[in-house]
Design a protein around this motif. Structure first.
Motif, PDB file in Angstrom:
ATOM      1  N   UNK A   1      -2.211  -8.800   1.570  1.00 35.86           N
ATOM      2  CA  UNK A   1      -2.970  -8.651   2.808  1.00 35.86           C
ATOM      3  C   UNK A   1      -4.082  -7.623   2.639  1.00 35.86           C
ATOM      4  N   UNK A   2      -3.783  -6.526   1.937  1.00 39.83           N
ATOM      5  CA  UNK A   2      -4.809  -5.515   1.659  1.00 39.83           C
ATOM      6  C   UNK A   2      -5.979  -6.144   0.905  1.00 39.83           C
ATOM      7  N   UNK A   3      -5.690  -6.955  -0.097  1.00 38.91           N
ATOM      8  CA  UNK A   3      -6.760  -7.600  -0.864  1.00 38.91           C
ATOM      9  C   UNK A   3      -7.605  -8.521   0.015  1.00 38.91           C
ATOM     10  N   UNK A   4      -6.954  -9.264   0.908  1.00 42.47           N
ATOM     11  CA  UNK A   4      -7.685 -10.170   1.803  1.00 42.47           C
ATOM     12  C   UNK A   4      -8.600  -9.387   2.747  1.00 42.47           C
ATOM     13  N   UNK A   5      -8.081  -8.286   3.287  1.00 45.26           N
ATOM     14  CA  UNK A   5      -8.888  -7.465   4.194  1.00 45.26           C
ATOM     15  C   UNK A   5     -10.053  -6.822   3.434  1.00 45.26           C
ATOM     16  N   UNK A   6      -9.814  -6.381   2.208  1.00 44.42           N
ATOM     17  CA  UNK A   6     -10.903  -5.800   1.402  1.00 44.42           C
ATOM     18  C   UNK A   6     -12.021  -6.820   1.186  1.00 44.42           C
ATOM     19  N   UNK A   7     -11.651  -8.069   0.941  1.00 45.85           N
ATOM     20  CA  UNK A   7     -12.667  -9.116   0.770  1.00 45.85           C
ATOM     21  C   UNK A   7     -13.461  -9.299   2.068  1.00 45.85           C
TER      22      UNK A   7
ATOM     23  N   UNK B   1      -1.463  -0.684   5.680  1.00 41.48           N
ATOM     24  CA  UNK B   1      -0.641  -1.870   5.892  1.00 41.48           C
ATOM     25  C   UNK B   1       0.732  -1.581   5.315  1.00 41.48           C
ATOM     26  N   UNK B   2       1.761  -1.786   6.129  1.00 39.58           N
ATOM     27  CA  UNK B   2       3.108  -1.523   5.655  1.00 39.58           C
ATOM     28  C   UNK B   2       4.076  -2.574   6.185  1.00 39.58           C
TER      29      UNK B   2
ATOM     30  N   UNK C   1      13.714   7.081   1.195  1.00 41.18           N
ATOM     31  CA  UNK C   1      13.572   8.068   2.262  1.00 41.18           C
ATOM     32  C   UNK C   1      12.192   7.966   2.910  1.00 41.18           C
ATOM     33  N   UNK C   2      11.233   7.329   2.216  1.00 42.86           N
ATOM     34  CA  UNK C   2       9.884   7.153   2.730  1.00 42.86           C
ATOM     35  C   UNK C   2       9.269   5.940   2.043  1.00 42.86           C
ATOM     36  N   UNK C   3       8.210   5.402   2.660  1.00 42.27           N
ATOM     37  CA  UNK C   3       7.489   4.263   2.115  1.00 42.27           C
ATOM     38  C   UNK C   3       6.005   4.612   2.042  1.00 42.27           C
ATOM     39  N   UNK C   4       5.326   4.007   1.095  1.00 43.65           N
ATOM     40  CA  UNK C   4       3.900   4.226   0.931  1.00 43.65           C
ATOM     41  C   UNK C   4       3.168   2.957   1.359  1.00 43.65           C
TER      42      UNK C   4
ATOM     43  N   UNK D   1       3.585  -8.626  -0.206  1.00 40.24           N
ATOM     44  CA  UNK D   1       2.849  -9.179   0.928  1.00 40.24           C
ATOM     45  C   UNK D   1       1.832  -8.168   1.454  1.00 40.24           C
ATOM     46  N   UNK D   2       2.211  -6.890   1.520  1.00 41.66           N
ATOM     47  CA  UNK D   2       1.284  -5.850   1.978  1.00 41.66           C
ATOM     48  C   UNK D   2       0.092  -5.750   1.029  1.00 41.66           C
ATOM     49  N   UNK D   3       0.353  -5.825  -0.269  1.00 42.42           N
ATOM     50  CA  UNK D   3      -0.720  -5.748  -1.266  1.00 42.42           C
ATOM     51  C   UNK D   3      -1.667  -6.951  -1.130  1.00 42.42           C
TER      52      UNK D   3
END
Length: 103
Positions: free
Chosen positions: A87-93, A74-75, A58-61, A83-85
């Motif tokens: 990409x999040x790690x790459x952006x954090x770096x 990122x969703x 019913x929802x996404x995080x 893939x979202x996780x």
């Protein structure tokens, strides 16, 4: 802001666990159990996120980054959380690298 209580118990699911719930995460390692939890939630009008079946949610995080003045979400709409996780790690770096610009 209202504070919500969270309780974690290691035991088998019982439909009565949904009593009083408003939001549920079904994230077991059992596809059939996750599906039945989702069905039970829908019967009761409870919003549910089913970890192994985005189409049943019913929802996404979103994966979220908070770094200084930046907040980035990122969703993939639940289609590819891995893939979202990643990409999040790459952006954090990238955000951790020194930058000459100020926000």
């Amino acid at each position: 802001m209202e504070t919500l209580a969270v309780t974690r118990e290691r035991r088998n699911f019982a439909v009565s666990d949904l009593d009083g719930a408003e939001l549920v995460f079904a994230a077991t390692n059992d596809r059939e159990l996750n599906q039945s939890i989702g069905e039970a939630c829908r019967q009761r009008g409870i919003w549910v996120n089913i970890a192994d079946a985005a189409e049943e949610c019913d929802f996404h995080i979103p994966a979220r980054i908070h770094s200084g003045e930046f907040q980035i979400a990122i969703s993939t709409g639940g289609k590819d959380p891995k893939a979202a996780r990643e990409l999040r790690k790459r952006i954090e770096r990238l955000l951790a690298e020194p930058c000459d610009h100020k926000v």
